[in-house]
Design a protein around this motif. Structure first.
Motif, short mmCIF file in Angstrom:
data_model
loop_
_atom_site.label_atom_id
_atom_site.label_comp_id
_atom_site.label_asym_id
_atom_site.label_seq_id
_atom_site.Cartn_x
_atom_site.Cartn_y
_atom_site.Cartn_z
N ALA A 47 0.83 -1.21 0.00
CA ALA A 47 0.00 0.00 0.00
C ALA A 47 0.87 1.26 0.00
O ALA A 47 0.57 2.23 -0.70
CB ALA A 47 -0.92 -0.01 1.22
N ILE A 48 1.95 1.23 0.77
CA ILE A 48 2.84 2.39 0.84
C ILE A 48 3.50 2.63 -0.51
O ILE A 48 3.57 3.77 -0.99
CB ILE A 48 3.90 2.18 1.93
CG1 ILE A 48 3.25 2.24 3.32
CG2 ILE A 48 5.01 3.23 1.82
CD1 ILE A 48 4.17 1.87 4.46
N TYR A 49 3.98 1.58 -1.17
CA TYR A 49 4.64 1.75 -2.46
C TYR A 49 3.65 2.25 -3.52
O TYR A 49 4.01 3.07 -4.38
CB TYR A 49 5.27 0.43 -2.91
CG TYR A 49 6.40 -0.04 -2.02
CD1 TYR A 49 7.24 0.87 -1.37
CD2 TYR A 49 6.63 -1.40 -1.80
CE1 TYR A 49 8.26 0.44 -0.54
CE2 TYR A 49 7.66 -1.83 -0.97
CZ TYR A 49 8.47 -0.91 -0.34
OH TYR A 49 9.49 -1.33 0.48
N ARG A 50 2.41 1.78 -3.47
CA ARG A 50 1.41 2.25 -4.43
C ARG A 50 1.07 3.72 -4.17
O ARG A 50 0.91 4.51 -5.11
CB ARG A 50 0.15 1.38 -4.36
CG ARG A 50 0.40 -0.04 -4.86
CD ARG A 50 -0.81 -0.94 -4.75
NE ARG A 50 -0.39 -2.31 -5.01
CZ ARG A 50 -0.23 -3.24 -4.08
NH1 ARG A 50 -0.51 -2.97 -2.81
NH2 ARG A 50 0.20 -4.45 -4.40
N TYR A 85 -4.15 -1.77 -10.35
CA TYR A 85 -4.23 -2.37 -9.03
C TYR A 85 -5.57 -3.08 -8.88
O TYR A 85 -6.60 -2.62 -9.40
CB TYR A 85 -4.11 -1.30 -7.93
CG TYR A 85 -2.88 -0.44 -8.03
CD1 TYR A 85 -1.68 -0.93 -8.52
CD2 TYR A 85 -2.92 0.90 -7.62
CE1 TYR A 85 -0.55 -0.13 -8.61
CE2 TYR A 85 -1.79 1.71 -7.70
CZ TYR A 85 -0.61 1.19 -8.20
OH TYR A 85 0.50 1.98 -8.29
N SER A 86 -5.57 -4.17 -8.16
CA SER A 86 -6.82 -4.88 -7.90
C SER A 86 -7.66 -4.10 -6.89
O SER A 86 -7.17 -3.21 -6.19
CB SER A 86 -6.53 -6.28 -7.35
OG SER A 86 -6.03 -6.19 -6.02
N THR A 87 -8.94 -4.46 -6.81
CA THR A 87 -9.82 -3.80 -5.84
C THR A 87 -9.33 -4.01 -4.42
O THR A 87 -9.38 -3.10 -3.59
CB THR A 87 -11.26 -4.32 -6.00
OG1 THR A 87 -11.75 -3.94 -7.29
CG2 THR A 87 -12.18 -3.74 -4.93
N LEU A 93 -4.81 0.29 0.04
CA LEU A 93 -4.28 1.63 -0.20
C LEU A 93 -5.14 2.68 0.48
O LEU A 93 -4.62 3.62 1.11
CB LEU A 93 -4.22 1.88 -1.71
CG LEU A 93 -3.81 3.29 -2.17
CD1 LEU A 93 -2.47 3.70 -1.58
CD2 LEU A 93 -3.77 3.35 -3.70
N THR A 94 -6.46 2.52 0.40
CA THR A 94 -7.37 3.47 1.04
C THR A 94 -7.20 3.45 2.55
O THR A 94 -7.24 4.50 3.21
CB THR A 94 -8.83 3.15 0.68
OG1 THR A 94 -8.98 3.19 -0.74
CG2 THR A 94 -9.79 4.16 1.30
N GLU A 95 -7.01 2.26 3.11
CA GLU A 95 -6.78 2.17 4.55
C GLU A 95 -5.54 2.96 4.95
O GLU A 95 -5.55 3.70 5.94
CB GLU A 95 -6.65 0.72 4.99
CG GLU A 95 -6.40 0.58 6.49
CD GLU A 95 -6.26 -0.85 6.96
OE1 GLU A 95 -5.75 -1.05 8.07
OE2 GLU A 95 -6.65 -1.78 6.21
N SER A 150 4.33 12.81 1.06
CA SER A 150 4.78 11.44 0.80
C SER A 150 4.89 10.67 2.11
O SER A 150 4.87 11.27 3.19
CB SER A 150 6.15 11.47 0.11
OG SER A 150 7.15 11.87 1.04
N PRO A 151 5.01 9.34 2.05
CA PRO A 151 5.21 8.58 3.29
C PRO A 151 6.42 9.04 4.09
O PRO A 151 6.40 9.02 5.32
CB PRO A 151 5.39 7.14 2.78
CG PRO A 151 4.60 7.10 1.52
CD PRO A 151 4.82 8.45 0.89
N SER A 152 7.47 9.48 3.41
CA SER A 152 8.65 9.97 4.13
C SER A 152 8.37 11.32 4.78
O SER A 152 8.88 11.61 5.88
CB SER A 152 9.86 10.06 3.20
OG SER A 152 9.60 10.91 2.11
#
Length: 259
Positions: A47-50, A85-87, A93-95, A150-152
């Motif tokens: 999820a983070i990479y997406r 991406y799959s559902t 990712l939404t989480e 971004s995550p960072s």
């Protein structure tokens, strides 16, 4: 070599979030808090990479300068990326998006109302000004702007800043275009989900909730959820194009190029 260095850095950030995530996932229900299991860590890293991929391309200052609005055509590159991406991957990712938004709203850039709710007695105006970030529509717009971090960025702010002045300075460092355009990832996910007509409403905004097909096992047991054979695990499109051309339920235009 530069790419390898970036990949290593991204991996370190993702691993750090794997350690922090339980504090956010079980923010209020701490009695159930635990470390993420290996397969849950793998989901979170995915999820983070997406998130990072979308953020790097579409929350870039150049992109938001020329196209700050939500997608308006079926071939919008943001939608094409998300269709790969799959559902189930979009649920995870939404989480992650929602947990980052909770960190923004509760820990980093809380509203005045949030600050007041944390105290039994009235908060003096001067103290409130030093802690809160406004209320209502203005605060909502601020949060939407900040969700381009971004995550960072989130990690740095979460671990290395403690004052409003520090966080305000970091915000201003992002530049004018960053301030003038809201994040588009959540809405783009909603569009792709609607196009797929899954009937799934992805809502992970409640604290400490169990989410089917989410990052953390549901129901909460020691086994990985058996979802590989589910249709939502296999509905990605490698080309990113809408699988079934033609008008959709939300299409009120005769044009094939617009929604």
């Amino acid at each position: 070599m530069e790419l390898i260095i970036k990949m290593v850095q991204y991996g370190k950030v993702a691993d750090r979030w794997s350690g922090i995530y339980p504090r956010v996932r079980w923010r209020h229900n701490s009695i159930n808090r635990r470390f993420l299991r290996p397969h849950e860590q793998e989901r979170l890293r995915g999820a983070i990479y997406r998130y990072w991929t979308y953020n790097t391309i579409f929350h870039d200052q150049l992109f938001i300068h020329y196209d700050p609005d939500l997608p308006r055509s079926r071939d919008d590159p943001r939608l094409r990326l998300l269709r790969t991406y799959s559902t189930i991957e979009l649920v995870q990712l939404t989480e992650f998006i929602d947990k980052m938004q909770q960190i923004v709203q509760v820990d980093l850039y809380p509203s005045n109302s949030m600050i007041r709710s944390q105290y039994l007695h009235p908060v003096p105006p001067k103290a409130l000004a030093n802690m809160g970030w406004g209320d209502g529509e203005a605060h909502k717009c601020l949060v939407l702007d900040l969700m381009k971090y971004s995550p960072s960025d989130f990690l740095y702010l979460y671990e290395n800043t403690t004052t409003k002045a520090q966080r305000l300075e970091y915000f201003f460092m992002q530049g004018k275009d960053f301030m003038d355009a809201p994040a588009t990832l959540r809405d783009s996910i909603a569009i792709v989900n609607l196009q797929r007509k899954t009937g799934l409403e992805i809502d992970t905004t409640i604290f400490d909730e169990d989410i089917e097909f989410g990052v953390v096992d549901y129901p909460d047991d020691a086994r990985a959820s058996d979802c590989e054979g589910h249709s939502w695990a296999n509905d990605r499109c490698v080309t990113g194009r809408e699988p079934q051309p033609g008008r959709t339920v939300w299409d009120d235009s005769e044009s094939e190029d617009e929604f």
